[in-house]
Structures are given as structure tokens and as C-alpha cells.
Design an enzyme around this catalytic site. Structure first.
Site, PDB file in Angstrom:
ATOM      1  CB  CYS A 206      -0.922   0.015   1.219  1.00  0.00           C
ATOM      2  SG  CYS A 206      -1.804   1.579   1.438  1.00  0.00           S
TER       3      CYS A 206
ATOM      4  CB  VAL B 207      -3.548   0.184   6.054  1.00  0.00           C
ATOM      5  CG1 VAL B 207      -4.103  -1.049   6.754  1.00  0.00           C
ATOM      6  CG2 VAL B 207      -3.412  -0.051   4.565  1.00  0.00           C
TER       7      VAL B 207
END
Lengths: 241, 216
Positions: free
Chosen positions: A32, A72
Site C-alpha cells: 500500500c 491502512v
């Protein structure tokens, strides 16, 4: 510091216990770009931390108690305080921990970094749209838009006459925007930077930075992840482990 | 511009911190050419200091003033509490767009039930925060930066004709009442009739709208 290579936690997993004193925990996902911002700051400031990877295609129910948006990165400290939104987590770490300050002390220079961050703000969604593109028309349109955004950043470097966006050494703004530039090669978007020479020089300089190079992902591992992620595979987040 | 909610944020902070300042109002429908040297897209607010440094984006300008000037700090000192205020700001992000859309719909004689419903939902989220914290203001028991950053849109609910969106959020209503007691908020409150006069001219595309209410 542990957990960077740990398997992600998914639905049905037990919630992790409290964070031990002297550590900060980051809920992350290995690929990510937003979570990479936080991991770069943790690394650059030498902050002792623990990483818990989350399976973003099959999220544990308990994760929504950490961040109601279920995204996240999220920071959790030993006092149980939770901080989310990647830019907010990065600024929190810079303020809460000693050592090298990544944001300038000077109020104007700090504001300047935030204005450059705004200039960058269209790039993440352009790159995400590029990943989801359906056809070649979308592709060339998106690449043109990306070139325009890169030109804005090139102008900043031209006006400032420095290697990095905050001056002659790496600082917060460079770490905040880096993750998308790291991915250009694998996404075959490198040519969008063909006319922005200072930006290309910046990319090369960033690769020499210790925190950046420590966190680089191998292109073929990233490709493997991407392929599974675009198919919504629950195994994507753990590719390469 | 006297009626712009984003510029209102900056003026609230200048006032709250007692910062000596000069206001230059820009006619947003007929911008001076030189203004684009202050902001690439000609937006407001923009701060300019005696070193010719320019700061824009309302939230960035407000934080700059808090950092650069002494006296009362509007953001908390504690890094976690600062982060909390910034997370709260994320929760607010749909409100400006929704209030503007309601205003435009009503002024153009269009239906806006869906928009009002969406706005009420956003207000419910903010209500939940106040309930969970059990404090009067969003940052605690005293007014702080986050309250000033939210305020301009709540001040405009009545004059936009959508004050009823607060009907189901009592803590938020208490908050608006408490805000109206704040000396800074009070000093900058815009008279309802003048605001209505501005809105009438603005929606008629009259370039004099921005100066409505000023002595000739």
C-alpha cells in the site's frame, strides 16, 4: 522492529493484544503506497515499531475498531491511542518522536511543504484510475493528465533550485510523494516523466536515500501482487511471502 | 471576500490570536489580473507577509498563523490531540460541498431533499463525536482550532435556508449556541440582511454583489 514480512491478518483472526511500552504499532499492507508513507517516516526517524499487515481484500472485523474507515495505515501506541489518515500519521510521528525533524521548524517552510502536498494531490487517484483502465483511450488520456501534474512538480523544483522538494536534503514532503514515483516503472508510466528532468533527477536521488532504499519493493514481486489484487484475490496482500 | 466561508476561517484565526492584519477583498467575479500572481487559480484566502511569502489553502493558512504568531495557541500542544483535530477535519470534508449544493438548488427553485438528507447524515456523524467525547466543543471544553475551521458553514445554515438540518442533532445545536457566545465568532458574525442582500445579487450574477452593504 518486526512484522514487515508477516502474513496479513484476515477475517476470523483474533485481534492483536495491546501495544507493548516503548513500541508503536502500524497497521499496514506491504504494497500500500499510503502505508508506505508511514513506514518511511518510522524508518527515517529510527522509531521502534511493530507492523501488523491487514488483508485488505478480506478485512478482520476487529480492524474497523482501529479505523472506522477500515483503511491502512493506522498507528496504535501503548496508550491505546489510534491515529489514521497517512499524512496525519506522518506528522504525528514527527511531532511525537525525537531525532531528525522531517517537517521544517520555520512556519512558512512547513506551510510550503503542505502547499506542495496539495499540488501533488491529484496523482494518487490518477494512478489508481490508470490501474483500473479499460482501454487504450483511457490510457493516453490518463498519461496526459499525469504529465500535466508532473509539470507542476517540475516547476516547484525549478523555482526552488534544490534537489529535493523541501531543500537540499530529504524531508517530509519527499517521503509523502515518493511511493507513487516508486511504482511508475512497474506500471510502465516512466515515460510520463520524460519532459520533467528535475523530477527524474529527484527520483534518482530518492533511491539513494537510506529509508527509501530499505523499503524498496522488487518490481517482479510488485507485479505479482498487482496481478492478484486486480483480480480481487484474497491472496494478493501476501504475495511473495 | 466578505462572504466567503473559507476566508472566514482565516479571519477567525487572525481575530482569535489578536494578529494585526490588513484585509484586501477580491471581486471573485471580476478578478484583478495581478491577483493570479498571488494564487495560480485566483482563489482566496491567501496570506501575504512583509517578506512577500504567500500562503494559501485555508487550512494551511490557519495552521501557519497558529505556528508563526505568539499568544494563545489554537491547536493543542499534545501531538495526539493535534492529530485528533486533523482527523476530525477529515470527517467534515463533505459539508462545504453539500451546503453549497443545497443553497444553489434552493436559489434555482430546485428540489434538494436528497442533498439535505446527505447533509443531515454528515451532521449525525459530528453529533456522534460530541456525544462520545461528552464535551461542548470539538477539541474539549474550550474553543479551539477545529471549532473555528467548522464554524463558517454552520453560521450560514440559517441564511442558506437549511437550518432545519440541525433538527435531529441536539449536541450540535448546543455547540452552535456556544460558538455564538465566543467573542471572536461574535465579532465576525455577518448581519443576516446584508448576507441575504449579497446572495440575491450573487445569484443574479451582479458583479457588485461582493460589495453589498458597504457604504458608497
Amino acid at each position: 522492529m518486526s512484522g514487515g514480512s508477516a502474513r496479513s491478518l484476515a477475517k476470523g483472526s483474533a485481534p492483536p493484544g495491546p501495544v507493548p511500552e516503548g513500541l508503536i504499532r502500524v497497521y499496514s499492507m506491504r504494497f500500500c503506497p499510503f502505508a508506505q508513507r508511514t513506514r518511511l517516516v518510522l524508518k527515517a526517524k529510527g522509531i521502534r515499531h511493530q507492523i501488523i499487515n491487514i488483508n485488505l481484500k478480506n478485512k478482520p472485523e476487529w480492524f474497523f475498531k482501529k479505523n472506522p474507515f477500515g483503511l491502512v495505515p493506522v498507528l496504535e501506541n501503548s496508550q491505546g491511542q489510534l491515529i489514521y489518515e497517512s499524512a496525519i500519521t506522518c506528522e504525528y510521528l514527527d511531532e511525537a518522536y525525537p531525532g531528525k525533524k522531517l517537517l521544517p521548524d520555520d512556519p512558512y517552510e512547513k506551510a510550503y511543504q503542505k502547499m506542495v502536498f496539495e499540488l501533488f494531490s491529484k496523482i494518487p487517484s490518477l494512478v489508481a484510475s490508470f490501474l483500473r483502465r479499460q482501454n487504450e483511450e483511457d490510457c493516453s488520456g490518463l498519461k496526459e493528465e499525469l504529465r500535466k501534474e508532473f509539470s507542476k512538480l517540475e516547476e516547484v523544483l525549478t523555482n526552488k533550485k534544490t534537489t529535493f522538494f523541501g531543500g537540499n536534503s530529504v524531508s517530509m514532503i519527499d517521503y509523502l510523494i515518493w511511493p507513487w514515483f516508486e511504482r511508475l516503472e512497474v506500471l510502465e508510466l516512466n515515460d510520463c516523466a520524460d519532459h520533467t528532468l528535475k523530477l527524474k533527477l529527484w527520483m534518482a536521488a530518492m533511491r539513494e536515500d537510506p529509508a527509501v532504499s530499505a523499503l524498496l519493493t522488487e518490481p517482479k514481486v510488485f507485479r505479482g501482487f498487482l496481478s492478484l489484487y486486480l483480480q480481487n484475490s484474497p491472496d494478493a496482500c501476501d504475495y511473495g511471502l | 471576500m466578505r462572504f466567503c466561508p473559507y476566508a472566514h476561517r482565516t479571519r477567525l484565526v487572525l481575530r482569535a490570536k489578536g494578529i494585526r492584519h490588513e484585509v484586501i477583498n477580491i471581486n471573485l467575479r471580476n478578478k484583478p489580473e495581478w491577483y493570479y500572481t498571488k494564487h495560480p487559480f485566483g482563489q482566496i484566502p491567501v496570506l501575504e507577509n512583509s517578506k512577500c511569502q504567500l500562503i494559501y489553502e485555508s487550512v494551511i493558512a490557519c495552521e501557519y498563523l497558529d505556528d508563526a504568531y505568539p499568544g494563545r495557541k489554537l491547536y493543542p500542544y499534545d501531538p495526539y490531540e493535534r492529530a485528533r483535530q486533523k482527523m476530525l477535519l477529515e470527517l467534515f470534508y463533505k459539508v462545504p460541498h453539500l451546503t453549497k449544493e443545497c443553497l444553489v438548488a434552493l436559489r434555482c427553485g430546485r428540489e434538494c431533499a436528497d442533498l439535505k438528507l446527505a447533509l443531515r447524515q454528515e451532521f449525525c456523524n459530528l453529533e456522534e463525536i460530541l456525544g462520545y467525547q461528552n464535551t461542548i466543543f470539538f477539541g474539549g471544553d474550550c474553543i479551539s482550532m477545529i471549532d473555528y475551521l467548522f464554524w463558517p458553514w454552520f453560521e450560514r445554515l440559517d441564511v442558506y435556508g437549511i437550518a432545519d438540518c440541525l433538527n435531529h442533532t441536539p449536541a450540535l445545536r448546543l455547540w452552535t449556541a456556544a460558538m455564538k457566545q465566543d467573542p471572536t465568532v461574535c465579532a465576525l458574525l455577518i448581519d443576516k440582511n446584508i448576507f441575504l442582500g449579497f446572495l440575491n445579487l450573487y445569484f443574479q450574477n451582479n458583479p457588485d454583489a461582493f460589495d453589498y452593504g458597504l457604504p458608497c
